[in-house]
Design an enzyme around this catalytic site. Structure first.
Site, mmCIF file in Angstrom:
data_model
loop_
_atom_site.group_PDB
_atom_site.id
_atom_site.type_symbol
_atom_site.label_atom_id
_atom_site.label_comp_id
_atom_site.label_asym_id
_atom_site.label_seq_id
_atom_site.Cartn_x
_atom_site.Cartn_y
_atom_site.Cartn_z
ATOM 1 N N VAL A 471 0.714 119.694 -3.780
ATOM 2 C CA VAL A 471 1.620 118.934 -2.899
ATOM 3 C C VAL A 471 0.833 118.219 -1.801
ATOM 4 O O VAL A 471 1.006 117.014 -1.567
ATOM 5 C CB VAL A 471 2.690 119.869 -2.279
ATOM 6 C CG1 VAL A 471 3.514 119.126 -1.248
ATOM 7 C CG2 VAL A 471 3.586 120.444 -3.368
ATOM 8 N N ALA A 500 -6.883 120.650 6.588
ATOM 9 C CA ALA A 500 -7.443 121.993 6.410
ATOM 10 C C ALA A 500 -7.003 122.578 5.092
ATOM 11 O O ALA A 500 -5.902 122.291 4.616
ATOM 12 C CB ALA A 500 -6.995 122.892 7.556
ATOM 13 N N THR A 551 1.274 124.613 2.558
ATOM 14 C CA THR A 551 0.812 125.872 1.975
ATOM 15 C C THR A 551 2.034 126.737 1.681
ATOM 16 O O THR A 551 3.166 126.344 1.947
ATOM 17 C CB THR A 551 -0.074 126.661 2.972
ATOM 18 O OG1 THR A 551 0.774 127.187 4.005
ATOM 19 C CG2 THR A 551 -1.134 125.783 3.595
ATOM 20 N N LYS A 575 8.298 127.548 2.622
ATOM 21 C CA LYS A 575 9.673 128.015 2.871
ATOM 22 C C LYS A 575 9.719 129.265 3.745
ATOM 23 O O LYS A 575 10.788 129.731 4.106
ATOM 24 C CB LYS A 575 10.328 128.394 1.541
ATOM 25 C CG LYS A 575 10.422 127.308 0.526
ATOM 26 C CD LYS A 575 11.128 127.859 -0.711
ATOM 27 C CE LYS A 575 10.891 127.057 -1.952
ATOM 28 N NZ LYS A 575 9.564 126.833 -2.432
ATOM 29 N N LEU A 609 14.969 115.981 -2.915
ATOM 30 C CA LEU A 609 16.398 115.619 -2.863
ATOM 31 C C LEU A 609 16.931 115.762 -1.434
ATOM 32 O O LEU A 609 16.599 116.724 -0.739
ATOM 33 C CB LEU A 609 17.212 116.540 -3.784
ATOM 34 C CG LEU A 609 16.956 116.416 -5.274
ATOM 35 C CD1 LEU A 609 17.836 117.410 -6.033
ATOM 36 C CD2 LEU A 609 17.257 115.001 -5.755
ATOM 37 N N GLY A 660 3.109 123.391 -14.333
ATOM 38 C CA GLY A 660 3.126 123.340 -12.863
ATOM 39 C C GLY A 660 4.517 123.434 -12.257
ATOM 40 O O GLY A 660 4.704 123.136 -11.080
ATOM 41 N N GLU A 663 5.808 128.907 -9.626
ATOM 42 C CA GLU A 663 4.812 129.366 -8.655
ATOM 43 C C GLU A 663 3.620 129.863 -9.486
ATOM 44 O O GLU A 663 3.789 130.219 -10.663
ATOM 45 C CB GLU A 663 5.386 130.541 -7.860
ATOM 46 C CG GLU A 663 6.644 130.237 -7.064
ATOM 47 C CD GLU A 663 6.367 129.430 -5.811
ATOM 48 O OE1 GLU A 663 5.310 129.636 -5.199
ATOM 49 O OE2 GLU A 663 7.213 128.587 -5.461
ATOM 50 N N LYS A 678 15.946 129.898 -0.924
ATOM 51 C CA LYS A 678 16.572 128.577 -0.807
ATOM 52 C C LYS A 678 18.031 128.703 -0.405
ATOM 53 O O LYS A 678 18.533 127.940 0.433
ATOM 54 C CB LYS A 678 16.447 127.819 -2.131
ATOM 55 C CG LYS A 678 15.010 127.389 -2.424
ATOM 56 C CD LYS A 678 14.883 126.811 -3.813
ATOM 57 C CE LYS A 678 13.471 126.304 -4.066
ATOM 58 N NZ LYS A 678 13.221 126.043 -5.475
ATOM 59 N N GLY A 792 8.077 119.656 -8.598
ATOM 60 C CA GLY A 792 6.972 118.754 -8.944
ATOM 61 C C GLY A 792 6.299 118.275 -7.672
ATOM 62 O O GLY A 792 6.952 118.056 -6.645
#
Ligand code: ADP
Ligand code: ASP
Ligand code: MG
Length: 810
Positions: A471, A500, A551, A575, A609, A660, A663, A678, A792
């Site tokens: 990401v 970093a 991260t 999260k 989204l 991918g 996790e 979530k 993704g």
């Protein structure tokens, strides 16, 4: 007739000297040329005299350098011949006088103000005779004979009446080119050499222009004009086309060194325009200062600052309603030659703060304590309090008068960036708002104001990106490809000032080259740790900054609180913070609100989204979320869409990992933990106080698969394949599909595997897509539906990017 003044750098090098010659010789009109000492010479003369006075024989070396600099200049700019010989004699004579004076000081170890003034005068005396020889037909005039000062409050002040008269007499006939040394003068009574103060050549030129009614005063220096801020501090400062006298005066008074403050008044009084030009770039248009500047420009023209400010505060109930306290304060300070550049008094009148230069502060406290000794003794007034190490900033522009909300915007912007305003003042003319801040925050203050009032060409957002996995990397690529377009089309400069990963951390105010960021990180980075990130990012104290967490690390999430408290916005793909204990989540949101910064985590649910934003919009507009039903695990949806006779359960899990979608440890997805997190985040954003342990879960993988190592898991999960295939066949026959659904109903959260038939909106959910159904008071019979890619790297990165952009739009 024109008056042209060339500053130290304009006569500091061979090239600039030749440029001066060209500029002056191309003027058609009659011209008076005023010059400063060769760049750096005044400082050197002062320094050398202090060395000599201190008995340091190394002063001789300094003197040698002064000699060499002038002699070399003569040899390089003046062609060999009679004129050069004459000039060399004059220069050598002046230099040998100077040498003798230094030697005298060295022997008697004494340096009086009078001797100091004599010494610095040699700078302009030397430079002016060199330029007079350089410019064809120039006639040299001695400003000591017509610029006259008188002593007031221990300072040498111009005697304008006498000076004007003498200037007019001297220049009854102005030659084609007159050459005048700037800065130097003499006392009208004693005839001793004095000067007009550091930077005073500008003033000499202005006095001449005003007394002789010149058409224009041109100040030639080393920048393209009066800039929006000091270009040495603000790299994006740019030249201002037009300024009014008032604006120029305000900016100079507050430290814009480009013009010496007293310069403005004489020419303003005569309505003579000032043109500021660059000797090194004569084609640049420069800045024109005149009575009325354009009124269509931005409300703020420029910012300037004084960094050695001391604030003296006088408090006491004995001041309230008493007439004459202010009169006594200012009279006392004036009598002692202390200039005050900022005054701030509360309407209750029990406290008055005065901004003075640090060098004047001890004397100011002393004389004020003496003046108010009686009141202090009676306890009516407290002894003066002096706070030093401060800086005063002024924002200036005549159009502020016509624009409401400037002060609000100014102080709002400073507050959001964690800059504390210690005192402030706005004159009733509304052309200047000045305020005092800690000296340490001056750089940040100037940058943030320059940026937020669009004085800069671009608004800047300074990003610290932590995590450069899929990401983070994708985000950096997206920023890299959009950077130029955002600059051109949105005036937004997204500057990555820190990157970093788990190994290295690299920070630079200049911004990191995103084409080579991995190399820069590895070569220039320091070993990374949460503590290093914490200290470096807070320590940089950079304006408009955003910490971007790509991260999945709990210790990094643990930094948010301190970042938000230091006015650094946080954008998290991570999260952990938003789904951790409710109190942590609530505290982070509340700090962000108080500090006026943002804590955004749109990608925590459904990747890019717009789910959280939509929930917020609904709630902010008065709607109430009654129910949420959602498939928010791209991984699980991928698994249930891929499972078939040919591809058994264990294989779908492996594929999900390989592609991918899952996790790195797929058990996090399969255990429902990710979906629960979530759901908790959605519920909280919808206004419900939900925590992970409150969520009821019905999993489809038995507990034993979660025990042991990842290798054990791959073995164990295979044993489920046959049973799953049997169930899948039955489901297929019934025309149904599996969906792992998170739901919130009446504040109660449940995650479970559900069987949906073809009429259900979740039935046709493709691939790893996500879907959210929101039933609200307004969207009741037909709930609102948001659907699309829910996993993704690139869509997640795009969601993070969107959060960053929404911060730029504050
Ligand atoms: P000179 O020797 O020509 O008199 P100065 O050094 O006195 O030149 O003044 C020019 C310098 O003023 C510039 O080089 C710049 O660094 C500084 N400066 C500070 N504030 C401003 C500003 N607002 N606009 C332009 N220059 C500024
Ligand atoms: N040479 C003097 C100084 O350095 C005056 C000037 O440059 O204007 O202050
Ligand atoms: Mg100057």
């Amino acid at each position: 007739m024109k008056v042209l003044k060339f500053g130290g750098t304009s006569v500091g090098s061979v090239n600039s000297m030749l440029s001066v010659k060209k500029i002056v010789e191309s003027v058609d009109d009659k011209v008076i040329v005023v010059v400063s000492a060769l760049g750096g010479i005044t400082d050197k003369l002062i320094h050398t005299s202090k060395m000599a006075a201190a008995g340091d024989s190394a002063y001789e070396k300094e003197m040698k350098e002064i000699v060499n600099r002038h002699i070399e200049m003569v040899y390089t700019v003046i062609p060999a011949g009679k004129a050069r010989e004459v000039l060399l004699d004059q220069v050598n004579e002046l230099l040998s006088e100077l040498k003798n004076i230094f030697q005298g000081i060295f022997l008697i170890h004494d340096l009086s103000p009078k001797t100091s003034a004599t010494i610095v005068s040699y700078g302009e005396r030397l430079s002016s005779i060199i330029v007079a020889t350089l410019i064809e037909g120039a006639q040299w005039f001695d400003s000591r004979t017509f610029i006259k000062t008188e002593k007031k409050h221990n300072k040498h002040i111009l005697d304008s009446e006498l000076t004007n008269r003498l200037v007019r007499e001297t220049f009854k006939e102005v030659p084609q080119v007159a050459l005048v040394p700037g800065f130097i003068s003499t006392d009208k009574d004693t005839g001793e050499v004095t000067n007009l103060g550091r930077g005073g050549s500008d003033y000499t030129a202005s006095i001449l222009a005003a007394a002789l009614n010149a058409d224009i005063l041109e100040i030639w220096t080393d920048v393209d004009g009066f800039m929006t801020a000091d270009p040495r501090v603000i790299s994006t400062a740019y030249p201002i086309t037009e300024l009014s006298y008032v604006e120029a005066m305000e900016l100079c008074n507050f430290g814009a060194k480009v013009v010496y403050p007293p310069t403005i008044y004489p020419v303003c009084h005569k309505n003579i325009p000032i043109l500021i030009k660059n000797t090194f770039n004569p084609d640049a248009p420069g800045t024109i200062v005149k009575q009325q500047a354009d009124h269509f420009s931005k409300p703020i023209k420029g910012i300037s600052s004084i960094n050695d400010t001391c604030l003296i505060t006088m408090t006491g109930l004995g001041m309230v309603g008493v007439i004459g306290v202010n009169h006594r304060i200012f009279k006392t300070l004036a009598e002692n030659g202390i200039s005050v550049f900022l005054v701030s008094q509360a309407s209750s009148e029990n406290s008055t703060s005065i901004g003075v230069r640090t060098e004047d502060s001890a004397l100011a406290c002393k004389v004020l304590n003496e003046e108010f000794a009686k009141e202090i003794e009676m306890g009516e007034i407290s002894p003066m309090m002096a706070e030093s190490g401060l800086a005063t900033v002024a924002i200036v522009g005549e159009n502020m008068k016509h624009t409401p909300g400037i002060a609000g915007k100014l102080f709002g912007t400073l507050g959001r960036n964690g800059i504390n305003v210690i005192a402030c003042a706005q004159g009733a003319s509304e052309t200047n708002i000045s305020f005092v801040v800690e000296g340490d925050s001056l750089r940040k203050t100037l940058n943030v104001i320059h940026d937020s009032f669009f004085l800069s060409e671009y608004q800047v957002l300074n990003l610290f990106i932590c995590g450069i996995g899929t990401v983070g990397h994708s985000l950096i690529e997206q920023i890299n490809s959009q950077q130029e377009k955002l600059k051109q089309e949105r005036g937004l400069n997204l500057k990555v000032v820190g990157i970093a990963n788990g190994h290295y951390a690299y920070f630079t105010r200049r911004g990191i080259d995103l084409n080579n960021y991995r190399k820069e990180l590895e070569e220039k980075g320091v070993p990374s740790s949460p503590q290093v990130l914490h200290d470096e990012i807070i320590g940089m104290n950079i304006f408009n900054s955003v910490f971007v967490d790509c991260t999945a690390n709990a210790s990094i999430a643990g930094l948010y609180k301190d970042f938000l408290s230091h006015n650094i916005s946080v954008v998290a793909a991570n999260k952990i913070a938003a789904s951790s204990e409710y109190d942590v989540y609530a505290e982070l949101k509340s700090i962000a609100r108080q500090r006026g910064v943002k804590f955004l985590f749109e990608t925590n649910v459904g990747a890019g989204l717009p789910i959280i934003n939509t929930i917020n919009d609904l709630i902010n507009s008065g709607d109430k979320i009654l129910k949420i039903e959602a498939v928010v695990s791209g991984t699980l949806n991928y698994i249930f869409n891929t499972i078939s006779e040919e591809v058994p359960l264990s294989e779908t899990i492996r594929k999900a990992k390989e592609e991918g979608y899952s996790e790195p440890d797929p058990r996090i997805d399969l255990s429902g933990k990710d979906v629960i997190r979530k759901l908790v985040i959605l519920a909280r954003e919808a206004g419900y106080k939900l925590s992970q342990e409150d969520v009821e879960k019905h999993l489809f993988i038995p507990d034993f698969c979660f025990e042991g190592s990842l290798d054990d898991f791959w073995k164990n999960v295979k044993t489920l394949d046959a049973d799953f295939e049997a169930r899948r066949k039955k489901l297929e026959a019934e025309g149904k599909r599996w969906r792992f659904v998170a739901s919130l109903d009446n504040g109660k959260g449940v995650v479970s595997l559900q069987e949906v038939d073809s009429r259900h909106p979740f039935y046709n959910l493709e691939g790893s897509n996500n879907i959210i159904l929101l039933t609200t008071e307004r969207y009741n019979e037909y709930p609102m539906l948001i659907q699309g890619y829910g996993a993704g790297a690139s869509v997640t990165a795009a969601g993070v990017f969107a959060d960053i952009m929404s911060i730029a739009n504050i």
